[in-house]
Design a protein around this motif. Structure first.
Motif, PDB file in Angstrom:
ATOM      1  N   LYS A 129       0.823  -1.208   0.000  1.00 49.63           N
ATOM      2  CA  LYS A 129       0.000   0.000   0.000  1.00 49.63           C
ATOM      3  C   LYS A 129       0.859   1.259   0.000  1.00 49.63           C
ATOM      4  O   LYS A 129       0.568   2.231  -0.710  1.00 49.63           O
ATOM      5  N   GLU A 176      -3.570  -5.005  -1.536  1.00 57.05           N
ATOM      6  CA  GLU A 176      -3.853  -3.693  -0.942  1.00 57.05           C
ATOM      7  C   GLU A 176      -3.378  -2.571  -1.861  1.00 57.05           C
ATOM      8  O   GLU A 176      -4.055  -1.555  -2.028  1.00 57.05           O
ATOM      9  N   ALA A 177      -2.208  -2.774  -2.448  1.00 59.32           N
ATOM     10  CA  ALA A 177      -1.667  -1.773  -3.375  1.00 59.32           C
ATOM     11  C   ALA A 177      -2.570  -1.638  -4.596  1.00 59.32           C
ATOM     12  O   ALA A 177      -2.855  -0.527  -5.058  1.00 59.32           O
ATOM     13  N   VAL A 180      -5.611   0.481  -3.998  1.00 59.05           N
ATOM     14  CA  VAL A 180      -5.300   1.917  -4.024  1.00 59.05           C
ATOM     15  C   VAL A 180      -5.231   2.423  -5.461  1.00 59.05           C
ATOM     16  O   VAL A 180      -5.789   3.471  -5.801  1.00 59.05           O
TER      17      VAL A 180
END
Length: 332
Positions: A129, A176-177, A180
């Protein structure tokens, strides 16, 4: 590759899981072997599909093919015109297996030849993230078109890496990245950010504006000089930094144009087919709201080649000698 050989090797395409296992098994081989094997499996899969009627089997094989096609697409994205030597290839193989693999830090790869390209923006990644958030900060203020391409490229690469990774922590971080980055794209589309893209006029028109404008700021002159330093290849301005502000020229240009577009939102752009002074201020930044008309009414100013400059100086010198009184007295 015969049937027995294929089965013994563990390579296959019966479903997505088998394709992913195949890619993992191939990691121990050199890149050329991996590429040829994957292409061979794709060819076999297509032939099997043409002979198969079972819907479940067709679905599974197509999912496996998608895994292989994404893997090959990633290779094409990273492909360069020069083949690396054996040592570089072996080093890349080792790097690919490390957690900080270049796959996790890749960015949009431009299409120009490597020797001509110096537009690679550093700091783009998707390993977690924090890396994704750092990527968005690095892209802030840059051309919207580039932002979109870079983020889409990272998401595509992240998904490819996920198909080849078993480490649960690594998978969770990359997911998670990706969330985003995908949210950024959703907001990008919702806010119609592409409309804010300031398409570049060629360097020749900026040089013409430099001749026509009544006043030119030092920053505008510096921008044109920077544009000339990269031979009019606007993508390379992403890595050319303004000396005073410390930001790359693509970001500086977009900030300047944002102010000018707001300031001259209702300004007249042409007066009898001649750009107005307000319009010239924007053309000095290699931009025009009416680029098509600018290209019709303005001519581009080309840089005089060094040979031409020498010839011009030679002609002037020759003319001066012929007209000089001292020479005339010698002739008398």
């Amino acid at each position: 590759m015969g049937k027995d050989e294929k089965e013994d090797s563990g390579f296959g395409f019966k479903d997505k899981a088998k394709a992913e296992d195949t890619l993992r098994l191939l990691e121990q081989h050199d890149m050329n072997y991996r590429r040829l094997t994957v292409r061979g499996l794709l060819g076999r899969a297509k032939r099997v599909l043409s002979l198969t009627k079972a819907e479940d089997k067709i679905k599974n094989i197509k999912e496996a093919m998608e895994v292989f096609e994404n893997w090959l697409a990633e290779l094409d994205l990273n492909k360069t015109d020069k083949k690396p030597d054996k040592k570089k290839e072996e080093k890349k193989e080792r790097d690919d297996k490390e957690e900080s693999s270049s796959d996790e830090e890749m960015e949009e790869k431009p299409k120009e030849k490597p020797k001509e390209v110096q537009d690679k923006v550093q700091g783009l990644g998707f390993k977690d993230k924090a890396a994704a958030e750092a990527t968005l900060r690095e892209l802030e203020g840059r051309d919207p078109e580039y932002q979109s391409l870079a983020i889409k490229g990272l998401i595509k690469s992240a998904k490819r890496v996920l198909t080849c990774t078993r480490d649960e922590t690594k998978i969770a971080n990359i997911k998670e990245a990706t969330e985003v980055l995908e949210k950024f794209l959703d907001d990008f589309d919702s806010n119609h950010m592409m409309k804010q893209n300031n398409a570049y006029l060629s360097l020749g028109f900026a040089r013409t504006a430099l001749k026509l404008a009544d006043s030119v700021t030092d920053q505008q002159k510096a921008f044109i000089a920077a544009y000339a330093s990269v031979n009019g290849e606007y993508k390379r301005l992403r890595t050319v930094v303004e000396k005073d502000g410390g930001k790359s020229w693509d970001i500086v240009r977009n900030a300047a144009l944002k102010d000018l577009k707001e300031k001259y939102a209702d300004a007249k752009l042409f007066d009898k087919d001649e750009p107005t002074k307000e319009h010239l201020e924007m053309i000095l930044w290699a931009y025009s709201p009416e680029a098509a008309k600018v290209k019709k009414v303005l001519s581009e100013t080309k840089e005089e080649k060094e040979e031409d400059k020498k010839e011009s100086r030679k002609r002037k010198s020759s003319t001066s000698d012929r007209e000089s009184p001292s020479k005339k007295q010698k002739e008398d």
